[in-house]
Design a protein around this motif. Structure first.
Motif, PDB file in Angstrom:
ATOM      1  N   SER A 293      36.250  62.865  21.099  1.00  0.00           N
ATOM      2  CA  SER A 293      36.012  61.676  21.912  1.00  0.00           C
ATOM      3  C   SER A 293      35.991  60.410  21.057  1.00  0.00           C
ATOM      4  CB  SER A 293      34.686  61.821  22.663  1.00  0.00           C
ATOM      5  OG  SER A 293      34.414  60.677  23.437  1.00  0.00           O
ATOM      6  N   ALA A 294      35.384  60.506  19.875  1.00  0.00           N
ATOM      7  CA  ALA A 294      35.321  59.339  18.988  1.00  0.00           C
ATOM      8  C   ALA A 294      36.714  58.889  18.567  1.00  0.00           C
ATOM      9  CB  ALA A 294      34.471  59.671  17.763  1.00  0.00           C
TER      10      ALA A 294
ATOM     11  N   ALA B 195      32.549  66.011  20.486  1.00  0.00           N
ATOM     12  CA  ALA B 195      32.022  64.696  20.105  1.00  0.00           C
ATOM     13  C   ALA B 195      33.011  63.937  19.226  1.00  0.00           C
ATOM     14  CB  ALA B 195      30.687  64.865  19.374  1.00  0.00           C
ATOM     15  N   TRP B 196      33.576  64.626  18.258  1.00  0.00           N
ATOM     16  CA  TRP B 196      34.492  63.961  17.328  1.00  0.00           C
ATOM     17  C   TRP B 196      35.827  63.648  18.000  1.00  0.00           C
ATOM     18  CZ3 TRP B 196      36.389  66.444  12.107  1.00  0.00           C
ATOM     19  CH2 TRP B 196      36.897  65.446  11.277  1.00  0.00           C
TER      20      TRP B 196
ATOM     21  N   THR C  18      28.063  57.333  18.050  1.00  0.00           N
ATOM     22  CA  THR C  18      27.899  58.156  19.251  1.00  0.00           C
ATOM     23  C   THR C  18      28.185  59.617  18.948  1.00  0.00           C
ATOM     24  OG1 THR C  18      28.483  56.311  20.723  1.00  0.00           O
ATOM     25  CG2 THR C  18      28.734  58.550  21.600  1.00  0.00           C
ATOM     26  N   ALA C  19      29.275  59.876  18.233  1.00  0.00           N
ATOM     27  CA  ALA C  19      29.636  61.261  17.898  1.00  0.00           C
ATOM     28  C   ALA C  19      28.565  61.907  17.031  1.00  0.00           C
ATOM     29  CB  ALA C  19      30.986  61.293  17.190  1.00  0.00           C
TER      30      ALA C  19
ATOM     31  N   ALA D 284      29.168  71.686  18.267  1.00  0.00           N
ATOM     32  CA  ALA D 284      28.988  70.375  18.881  1.00  0.00           C
ATOM     33  C   ALA D 284      29.968  69.343  18.349  1.00  0.00           C
ATOM     34  CB  ALA D 284      27.554  69.889  18.649  1.00  0.00           C
TER      35      ALA D 284
ATOM     36  N   LYS E 297      21.757  65.748  18.053  1.00  0.00           N
ATOM     37  CA  LYS E 297      20.982  66.190  19.205  1.00  0.00           C
ATOM     38  C   LYS E 297      21.233  67.665  19.493  1.00  0.00           C
ATOM     39  CE  LYS E 297      20.162  65.254  24.114  1.00  0.00           C
ATOM     40  NZ  LYS E 297      20.519  64.391  25.290  1.00  0.00           N
TER      41      LYS E 297
ATOM     42  N   ASP F 262      25.398  61.126  16.687  1.00  0.00           N
ATOM     43  CA  ASP F 262      24.152  61.324  17.431  1.00  0.00           C
ATOM     44  C   ASP F 262      24.238  62.539  18.345  1.00  0.00           C
ATOM     45  OD1 ASP F 262      22.964  59.162  16.226  1.00  0.00           O
ATOM     46  OD2 ASP F 262      23.265  57.778  17.918  1.00  0.00           O
ATOM     47  N   GLN F 263      25.406  62.758  18.941  1.00  0.00           N
ATOM     48  CA  GLN F 263      25.585  63.933  19.804  1.00  0.00           C
ATOM     49  C   GLN F 263      25.457  65.220  19.012  1.00  0.00           C
ATOM     50  OE1 GLN F 263      29.400  63.154  21.578  1.00  0.00           O
ATOM     51  NE2 GLN F 263      28.557  61.859  23.209  1.00  0.00           N
ATOM     52  N   VAL F 264      26.001  65.230  17.809  1.00  0.00           N
ATOM     53  CA  VAL F 264      25.912  66.430  16.973  1.00  0.00           C
ATOM     54  C   VAL F 264      24.469  66.659  16.534  1.00  0.00           C
ATOM     55  CG1 VAL F 264      26.651  67.487  14.800  1.00  0.00           C
ATOM     56  CG2 VAL F 264      28.301  66.212  16.184  1.00  0.00           C
TER      57      VAL F 264
END
Length: 454
Positions: A424-425, A421-422, A442-443, A417, A449, A445-447
């Motif tokens: 994109s950050a 995510a990273w 945001t990154a 994940a 989740k 939290d995505q990980v």
């Protein structure tokens, strides 16, 4: 002694077989490994030895394992003698010929035949998960340490014992092949990124982030480069040493194991790393338009002074006659610690020849001669200390020195994940589309989740 260990292992297996036959009982089935504790999701493919590391698409989960084993091609000529005990080994195009070269010696020493099969490095991991459970896999296979999360979840990798030779391996390499408290592979090579700098533009490499920025500002002010420093906005693998030098981390470690729910992308250091990048973008020292490929092109044409990359890029720099040297990534509030990838050999947990496989790895692979051959075939800092400490190649000495501060790329399934995510950050911060704080949260939290953290 080498010969006696493998012969002794062969005698043990033969005795067990005779006992089973003599008693008239039905042979027992190969033990099935216990159910894995890890999440049965795939892990990212590690950096290829000859290419820039790119996180791939996830592979199949255990529930999707096929019932038909894949076919592979034999490497090397010659048939195994009828009735000879056989070890089947899967290796890529660089390792398979070397393993085949041991065939005659092993057969003469022990009576064991090596059946070496060449399998593309990108296929080995998935093929083992497909073939092993149906009894068609290899006894031994070549692979990377960050496959372990998936392989362990699928129950297809067995524990190995480095025994008295453990101290001859680079400690970080043996640690990389430990998962869920078990040693699951015999390492032979390592790789990590480092600071490669143009010695005509940067005679003395920077030791700190402050020195790095000052050199970059001066070179760009003087018009000597298009961009002094290559920090791509599209590759978190190459951003990792900047994260750690600013005090950040991807996953925390407890008792030697990465913790999937201790996500550090939005830690104080994680936010500081993105803030550092934003400041350099605001000053014109970094650009959202200079990705990894562009950075390579600028460096090899003398229009970039410093780039963080791995030994896989050295051939193109040499071909373009770039005057370069290899050093450590500058430190900030903490040492810069890049990801380390480790290559090794693993044993199939479904193999009926695990005892012979263990002995072969210790008696024939974990030796000065064979570890040197592996190094010569595909030069990377060796995981075998007698080879690592005697390497004369100054470039690889530089990468090995930078690797002293490296940490193994997490093999836990949650690492899957991280990549999107990273990435994109980092990109949104470079583009000014999000603040470092928001992008980091945001990154992270995505990980969390994806890892199903509470």
């Amino acid at each position: 002694m080498r010969k006696s260990y493998l012969v002794f292992a062969l005698l043990i297996v033969a005795t067990m077989l005779l006992a089973a036959c003599g008693g008239g009982a039905e042979p027992t089935a190969t033990p099935v490994p216990p159910a894995p504790a890890a999440e049965p999701t795939a892990t990212p493919v590690p950096p290829e030895p000859t290419a820039t590391p790119v996180p791939p698409e996830p592979t199949a989960t255990p529930e999707a394992v096929a019932t038909e084993a894949p076919t592979v091609a034999a490497a090397g000529a010659g048939e195994c003698p009828a009735g000879a005990p056989t070890l089947t080994i899967w290796g890529d195009d660089k390792r398979a010929p070397l393993l085949t070269s041991l065939k005659d010696r092993v057969l003469a020493d022990t009576g064991i035949c090596l059946n070496v099969q060449e399998v593309a490095v990108g296929d080995i991991r998935n093929n083992v998960s497909l073939a092993a459970p149906v009894g068609e896999g290899p006894d031994i296979f070549v692979g990377a340490h960050d496959w372990l999360g998936e392989l362990n979840a699928n129950g297809v990798v067995a524990e190995v014992d480095l025994g008295a030779k453990k101290d001859q391996f680079f400690p970080a390499a043996t640690t990389a092949f430990q998962y869920a408290g078990k040693q699951l592979g015999v390492p032979y090579g390592t790789e990590n990124i480092a600071l490669v700098y143009n010695t005509e533009l940067v005679p003395t490499p920077p030791a700190t982030l402050e020195e790095l920025e000052a050199i970059a500002q001066q070179l760009q002010d003087e018009g000597k480069v298009t961009q002094a420093l290559g920090v791509p906005p599209d590759d978190p693998y190459h951003f990792e040493p900047w994260l750690t030098s600013n005090g950040g981390y991807v996953f925390g470690v407890e008792n030697g194991e990465y913790q999937a729910c201790d996500v550090g992308l939005d830690s104080e250091g994680g936010v500081a790393a993105l803030t550092w990048a934003k400041d350099l973008v605001d000053k014109g020292l970094l650009s959202p338009d200079v990705n990894l490929d562009t950075a390579r092109q600028l460096f090899e044409t003398g229009k970039m002074a410093m780039i963080v990359t791995g030994p896989w890029d050295l051939p193109r720099f040499r071909e373009n006659n770039v005057p370069y040297a290899v050093g450590a990534v500058p430190e900030g509030v903490a040492s810069a610690s890049p990801f380390m990838g480790v290559q090794g050999m693993m044993i199939n947990a479904f193999s009926p020849n695990k005892v012979l496989a263990q002995s072969f790895l210790m008696d024939y692979v974990a030796t000065d001669e064979f570890m040197q051959a592996l190094f010569d075939a595909d030069p990377r800092p060796s995981a075998w200390m007698p080879v690592r400490e005697t390497t004369a190649d100054l470039d690889l000495v530089g990468f090995a020195a930078a690797g002293e501060a490296a940490h193994p790329m997490p093999a836990i399934p949650a690492m899957n994940a991280v990549w999107a995510a990273w990435t994109s950050a980092i990109q949104t911060v470079f583009q000014g589309a999000a603040t470092p704080e928001d992008a980091a949260k945001t990154a992270a939290d995505q990980v969390r989740k994806a890892a199903e953290c509470p």
